[in-house]
Every structure is written in structure tokens, then in C-alpha cells.
Design a protein around this motif. Structure first.
Motif, PDB file in Angstrom:
ATOM      1  N   ALA A 197       0.838  -1.209   0.000  1.00  0.00           N
ATOM      2  CA  ALA A 197       0.000   0.000   0.000  1.00  0.00           C
ATOM      3  C   ALA A 197       0.865   1.248   0.000  1.00  0.00           C
ATOM      4  CB  ALA A 197      -0.929  -0.011   1.218  1.00  0.00           C
ATOM      5  N   GLY A 198       1.948   1.229   0.771  1.00  0.00           N
ATOM      6  CA  GLY A 198       2.866   2.359   0.782  1.00  0.00           C
ATOM      7  C   GLY A 198       3.499   2.583  -0.576  1.00  0.00           C
ATOM      8  N   TRP A 199       3.882   1.502  -1.238  1.00  0.00           N
ATOM      9  CA  TRP A 199       4.522   1.623  -2.553  1.00  0.00           C
ATOM     10  C   TRP A 199       3.538   2.152  -3.595  1.00  0.00           C
ATOM     11  CZ3 TRP A 199       8.394   2.873  -5.089  1.00  0.00           C
ATOM     12  CH2 TRP A 199       8.643   2.470  -6.397  1.00  0.00           C
ATOM     13  N   GLU A 200       2.284   1.707  -3.553  1.00  0.00           N
ATOM     14  CA  GLU A 200       1.297   2.229  -4.494  1.00  0.00           C
ATOM     15  C   GLU A 200       1.096   3.728  -4.283  1.00  0.00           C
ATOM     16  OE1 GLU A 200      -0.024   0.633  -7.100  1.00  0.00           O
ATOM     17  OE2 GLU A 200       1.345  -0.984  -6.509  1.00  0.00           O
ATOM     18  N   LYS A 201       1.048   4.163  -3.018  1.00  0.00           N
ATOM     19  CA  LYS A 201       0.932   5.596  -2.734  1.00  0.00           C
ATOM     20  C   LYS A 201       2.182   6.329  -3.216  1.00  0.00           C
ATOM     21  CE  LYS A 201      -1.747   7.746  -1.206  1.00  0.00           C
ATOM     22  NZ  LYS A 201      -2.734   8.678  -1.856  1.00  0.00           N
ATOM     23  N   ALA A 202       3.352   5.737  -2.985  1.00  0.00           N
ATOM     24  CA  ALA A 202       4.608   6.362  -3.417  1.00  0.00           C
ATOM     25  C   ALA A 202       4.626   6.565  -4.927  1.00  0.00           C
ATOM     26  CB  ALA A 202       5.791   5.504  -2.980  1.00  0.00           C
ATOM     27  N   LYS A 203       4.201   5.573  -5.681  1.00  0.00           N
ATOM     28  CA  LYS A 203       4.191   5.697  -7.147  1.00  0.00           C
ATOM     29  C   LYS A 203       3.258   6.822  -7.587  1.00  0.00           C
ATOM     30  CE  LYS A 203       3.354   1.303  -8.017  1.00  0.00           C
ATOM     31  NZ  LYS A 203       3.119   0.061  -8.816  1.00  0.00           N
ATOM     32  N   GLU A 204       2.103   6.889  -6.946  1.00  0.00           N
ATOM     33  CA  GLU A 204       1.145   7.958  -7.265  1.00  0.00           C
ATOM     34  C   GLU A 204       1.760   9.335  -7.023  1.00  0.00           C
ATOM     35  OE1 GLU A 204      -2.679   9.780  -4.934  1.00  0.00           O
ATOM     36  OE2 GLU A 204      -2.566   7.599  -5.076  1.00  0.00           O
ATOM     37  N   LEU A 205       2.445   9.494  -5.910  1.00  0.00           N
ATOM     38  CA  LEU A 205       3.055  10.785  -5.577  1.00  0.00           C
ATOM     39  C   LEU A 205       4.215  11.117  -6.506  1.00  0.00           C
ATOM     40  CD1 LEU A 205       3.025  10.276  -1.727  1.00  0.00           C
ATOM     41  CD2 LEU A 205       1.613  11.916  -2.972  1.00  0.00           C
ATOM     42  N   ILE A 206       5.045  10.134  -6.803  1.00  0.00           N
ATOM     43  CA  ILE A 206       6.202  10.365  -7.683  1.00  0.00           C
ATOM     44  C   ILE A 206       5.741  10.735  -9.085  1.00  0.00           C
ATOM     45  CG2 ILE A 206       8.190   9.252  -8.793  1.00  0.00           C
ATOM     46  CD1 ILE A 206       8.462   7.591  -6.158  1.00  0.00           C
ATOM     47  N   ARG A 207       4.663  10.130  -9.539  1.00  0.00           N
ATOM     48  CA  ARG A 207       4.154  10.431 -10.890  1.00  0.00           C
ATOM     49  C   ARG A 207       3.556  11.831 -10.999  1.00  0.00           C
ATOM     50  NH1 ARG A 207       1.642   4.731 -10.942  1.00  0.00           N
ATOM     51  NH2 ARG A 207       2.993   3.536 -12.352  1.00  0.00           N
ATOM     52  N   ASP A 208       3.164  12.416  -9.873  1.00  0.00           N
ATOM     53  CA  ASP A 208       2.519  13.738  -9.881  1.00  0.00           C
ATOM     54  C   ASP A 208       3.568  14.802 -10.220  1.00  0.00           C
ATOM     55  OD1 ASP A 208       1.309  16.169  -9.360  1.00  0.00           O
ATOM     56  OD2 ASP A 208       0.333  15.484  -7.522  1.00  0.00           O
ATOM     57  N   PRO A 209       3.469  15.452 -11.373  1.00  0.00           N
ATOM     58  CA  PRO A 209       4.508  16.406 -11.784  1.00  0.00           C
ATOM     59  C   PRO A 209       4.593  17.645 -10.907  1.00  0.00           C
ATOM     60  CG  PRO A 209       2.628  16.515 -13.275  1.00  0.00           C
ATOM     61  CD  PRO A 209       2.382  15.348 -12.355  1.00  0.00           C
ATOM     62  N   LYS A 210       3.568  17.907 -10.097  1.00  0.00           N
ATOM     63  CA  LYS A 210       3.603  19.082  -9.227  1.00  0.00           C
ATOM     64  C   LYS A 210       4.490  18.848  -8.006  1.00  0.00           C
ATOM     65  CE  LYS A 210      -0.845  19.290  -8.595  1.00  0.00           C
ATOM     66  NZ  LYS A 210      -1.257  18.156  -9.451  1.00  0.00           N
ATOM     67  N   ILE A 211       4.691  17.602  -7.630  1.00  0.00           N
ATOM     68  CA  ILE A 211       5.476  17.282  -6.436  1.00  0.00           C
ATOM     69  C   ILE A 211       6.949  17.195  -6.807  1.00  0.00           C
ATOM     70  CG2 ILE A 211       5.903  15.543  -4.650  1.00  0.00           C
ATOM     71  CD1 ILE A 211       2.931  14.901  -4.735  1.00  0.00           C
ATOM     72  N   ARG A 212       7.788  17.969  -6.118  1.00  0.00           N
ATOM     73  CA  ARG A 212       9.200  18.069  -6.480  1.00  0.00           C
ATOM     74  C   ARG A 212      10.093  17.073  -5.752  1.00  0.00           C
ATOM     75  NH1 ARG A 212      11.140  22.579  -8.538  1.00  0.00           N
ATOM     76  NH2 ARG A 212      12.893  21.179  -8.964  1.00  0.00           N
ATOM     77  N   MET A 213       9.688  16.627  -4.570  1.00  0.00           N
ATOM     78  CA  MET A 213      10.481  15.644  -3.825  1.00  0.00           C
ATOM     79  C   MET A 213       9.546  14.698  -3.083  1.00  0.00           C
ATOM     80  SD  MET A 213      13.346  16.142  -0.786  1.00  0.00           S
ATOM     81  CE  MET A 213      14.688  16.615  -1.882  1.00  0.00           C
ATOM     82  N   VAL A 214       9.911  13.407  -3.112  1.00  0.00           N
ATOM     83  CA  VAL A 214       9.181  12.393  -2.351  1.00  0.00           C
ATOM     84  C   VAL A 214      10.193  11.647  -1.485  1.00  0.00           C
ATOM     85  CG1 VAL A 214       7.671  10.384  -2.438  1.00  0.00           C
ATOM     86  CG2 VAL A 214       7.476  12.161  -4.201  1.00  0.00           C
TER      87      VAL A 214
END
Length: 203
Positions: free
Chosen positions: A113-130
Motif C-alpha cells: 500500500a505504501g509503494w502504491e501511494k509512493a508511485k502515485e506521488l512520484i508520478r505527480d509532476p507538481k510534487i518536487r520531492m518524495v
């Protein structure tokens, strides 16, 4: 210091500055970095959260996914969710260290579940660091497939997104992929002298 000492020092520093200027002139590129903090020493997560605070100071949207410490009430979680929720998403997905849960299936489900959330956040071009806090622990225990994580970071991470991965025993394939790797070494630690983890230092 004598006048001669000052003159020698000034001459030496001028040479150092000239060398640094030449070096910096050749380094003008920018890219989203894959950053790994690993090793047995303290400071891996602390360094990652320091980078998150720098992003916030620059008003750069960022995010945290915690893979192990999700059940803990930590200072960084209080600070980020209480004061900087508009710039930093915080997702505590873990349920504690595996020796606490003693349930491998549950640990694997939490890591996935954490990894699925991480992928979603990393794919978001507005987010600069995860920041993927303690993901290396999940990789070490095979809760996540390191080949899958490496392939995603290599093939799908947006060009200008920074991803920070913390935890002991980072796998060799992740270290090879990364742009920046730091290994924390233990020199002294108070735990060895019977001192427990304390607020403001460990959490």
C-alpha cells in the motif's frame, strides 16, 4: 598573525577560489535526483526530513511516505502535518517494525500500500520531492520487489522529481541506480550504554 602570514593565507585562498570557480563553471546541469541514505548509523531519516524542510522553505510541493514508522507519534509528523500540510503530504503507511507486528502478510500488505501511494506521488509532476522513509527495510525483508522499485524509478520517475530512499541495507541495484548515496556509520551510540530513544533526537 604577521603581515606575511596574512599575505600567504590570502594567496592560498585565492588559488582555492580559482580552482572552485573552474569546477563550478562545468557544473550547470539540473535533474531530479535519486538519493539513498543507508548504513547502520543514525541520521538516515533525519537527513531525509531535513531535505523535506528545505523543499518547504523553497515553497516546493513535496511528500513523505513512511514504510515502517507509521504507527509512531514522531516530531516530524506533528510538524509537517500541523504546520505545512499545504506543501507537504504525509502518508504514514507502516505499522511498526516487523518484530513488533509479527505478521508477515500484514507487513507485506502495508508495504505494498505504501509503494502504491509512493508511485502515485512520484508520478505527480507538481510534487518536487518524495521521501520514502525506511523503504530499504521493506526491500530487505522482501516485502517489496527491489527490481520493481528500481525499474519504476528508472523508467517512470519524472525528470525533475527528487526521490529520497532511507533505511539500512539498501540493495546493490538501488545503490547502482542512485545519483547520490550516503552510508551512515556508527562511531558511538547511546543505546549501547543503556539510553533509550528520546524525543527530539530519535523521533
Amino acid at each position: 598573525m604577521t603581515t606575511e602570514d596574512n599575505a600567504r593565507h590570502a594567496e592560498k585562498m585565492a588559488k582555492v577560489k580559482a580552482a572552485r570557480d573552474r569546477m563550478m563553471a562545468d557544473r550547470q546541469g539540473e535533474k531530479g535526483l535519486i538519493i539513498v541514505h543507508t548504513g547502520k548509523g543514525k541520521g538516515k531519516s533525519s537527513s531525509g526530513f531535513g531535505m523535506i524542510l528545505r523543499c518547504i522553505a523553497h515553497e516546493m510541493p513535496c511528500a513523505v511516505v513512511q514504510f515502517i514508522k507509521g504507527a509512531w507519534d514522531t516530531g516530524e509528523r506533528r510538524l509537517l502535518t500541523g504546520h505545512f500540510g499545504d506543501l507537504c503530504q504525509f502518508h504514514a503507511m507502516g505499522e511498526g517494525f516487523t518484530w513488533e507486528t509479527q505478521d508477515k502478510a500484514r507487513d507485506i500488505a502495508a508495504a505494498r500500500a505504501g509503494w502504491e501511494k509512493a508511485k502515485e506521488l512520484i508520478r505527480d509532476p507538481k510534487i518536487r520531492m518524495v521521501l520514502l522513509d525506511e523503504i530499504n527495510i521493506a526491500l530487505r525483508y522482501d516485502y517489496l520487489d527491489s527490481a520493481e522499485v528500481v525499474a519504476f524509478l528508472r523508467d517512470e520517475k519524472p525528470e525533475m522529481t527528487h526521490v529520497v530512499l532511507t533505511g539500512r541495507n539498501a540493495p546493490p541495484e538501488l545503490i547502482e541506480l542512485a545519483d547520490l548515496v550516503t552510508e551512515m556509520e556508527v562511531v558511538k551510540h547511546p543505546f549501547r550504554d543503556g539510553i533509550k530513544a528520546q524525543p527530539g533526537v530519535e523521533f
